[in-house]
Design an enzyme around this catalytic site. Structure first.
Site, PDB file in Angstrom:
ATOM      1  N   LYS A 171      -7.179   7.298   7.931  1.00 27.33           N
ATOM      2  CA  LYS A 171      -6.794   7.055   6.529  1.00 27.33           C
ATOM      3  C   LYS A 171      -7.731   6.050   5.873  1.00 27.33           C
ATOM      4  O   LYS A 171      -8.143   6.220   4.715  1.00 27.33           O
ATOM      5  CB  LYS A 171      -5.348   6.550   6.455  1.00 27.33           C
ATOM      6  CG  LYS A 171      -4.889   6.170   5.041  1.00 27.33           C
ATOM      7  CD  LYS A 171      -4.857   7.373   4.127  1.00 27.33           C
ATOM      8  CE  LYS A 171      -4.709   7.009   2.652  1.00 27.33           C
ATOM      9  NZ  LYS A 171      -3.556   6.192   2.315  1.00 27.33           N
ATOM     10  N   LYS A 239      -7.936  -4.138  -0.652  1.00 20.15           N
ATOM     11  CA  LYS A 239      -7.272  -4.309   0.650  1.00 20.15           C
ATOM     12  C   LYS A 239      -7.714  -3.240   1.635  1.00 20.15           C
ATOM     13  O   LYS A 239      -8.067  -3.522   2.780  1.00 20.15           O
ATOM     14  CB  LYS A 239      -5.758  -4.281   0.453  1.00 20.15           C
ATOM     15  CG  LYS A 239      -4.938  -4.483   1.720  1.00 20.15           C
ATOM     16  CD  LYS A 239      -4.449  -3.176   2.321  1.00 20.15           C
ATOM     17  CE  LYS A 239      -3.429  -2.480   1.461  1.00 20.15           C
ATOM     18  NZ  LYS A 239      -2.894  -1.247   2.110  1.00 20.15           N
TER      19      LYS A 239
END
Length: 294
Positions: A171, A239
């Site tokens: 991911k 992030k």
């Protein structure tokens, strides 16, 4: 199948709605109870605590914001690890660090618990349409048990490995590719405007001639027609890029593109765009940097 769903943010809520529409009995919990109450009118049961939500369930799905949220909801007193019943599968839908996913993998193994990493690809509108794509990793039996729930929320599931953390690594790699695509679009649009070319004409032409990619088309639309509410924020993009770099560094890999994108996103946050839409923020930053150099 009885399902507990923990975490009802921009992604969690539409995923629960898809599960309810598919006929599943879903019990929900969220730190902000108001978000859970919205789903009660649609057929969900609202639990008072994580432990209450998980009692008697076959699958527990977590969709939490970041690593920090896991410290409380998963590792804390009365959290997922403490309350997970024998035979119940915990499925992490979150985008988290590989380090945290490895920690979760090992802790579940230590407790003889079942765990699947299954982060999702797609923005909230994609989740609402049931067209997410899910990357899953874990033991075959655990994925088999969780698959019906995953398929109810998505247009497809790819099994990428037997270790749950591998799905979270994939991911992060996929998100870096999205960030790279958005930066390519942003700089190409800045260039197009400098040449007197409408960016919409530019992307329509290039996408027809070269890529034929629905994702280039969709993200171009987000950039050129910013949504009223951000699907994902620049801070989330920063992030995820940081987590990608940390995972790569832990494996002894240094990748220059991720370093460049990190600087772009840090600039966007410094310029006050952190809470705005991720692709839009990248584009605005590309415009600003182009002006500074001109």
């Amino acid at each position: 199948m009885k399902i507990a769903f923990l975490g009802l943010g921009k992604m969690g809520t539409p995923m629960v709605e898809r599960l309810i529409a598919a006929g599943y009995a879903v019990t929900v919990w969220n730190r902000t109870r108001e978000r859970a109450e919205v789903l009660a009118s649609k057929g969900a049961q609202v639990a008072e605590s994580v432990a209450d939500a998980m009692r008697g369930q076959e699958v527990v799905l977590t969709s939490l914001m970041d690593d920090a949220a896991h410290e409380t909801v998963v590792f804390g007193d009365g959290g997922v690890l403490a309350a997970l019943e024998n035979g119940t599968v915990h499925v992490s839908l979150s985008t988290i660090s590989v380090a945290l996913s490895r920690r979760l993998t090992e802790e579940h193994k230590r407790r003889n618990q079942r765990f699947v990493g299954a982060p999702v690809f797609g923005r909230p509108n994609v989740a609402a349409d049931g067209k997410l794509w899910i990357a899953a990793a874990g033991a075959e039996d655990d994925i088999t048990k969780a698959r019906p729930a995953l398929e109810a929320m998505s247009r497809g599931v790819t099994v990428v490995g037997t270790e749950p953390w591998q799905a979270h690594a994939l991911k992060l790699g996929g998100n870096l590719m999205i960030t790279s695509m958005v930066q390519t679009l942003s700089e190409a649009f800045v260039f197009a405007r400098s040449q007197g070319i409408d960016p919409a004409v530019f992307i329509s032409t290039v996408n027809s001639a070269l890529f034929q990619s629905p994702f280039y088309a969709a993200y171009a639309q987000v950039i050129l027609n910013p949504p009223e509410k951000p699907g994902a924020t620049v801070k989330l993009g920063l992030k995820d890029t940081r987590l990608f770099r940390e995972a790569a560094a832990a494996s002894g890999v240094e990748l220059g593109l991720s370093q460049y994108l990190m600087k772009i996103l840090e600039t966007a946050v410094a310029d006050g765009l952190g809470d705005g839409d991720w692709p839009v923020g990248q584009y605005r930053t590309a415009e600003t940097l182009a002006d500074l150099k001109s």
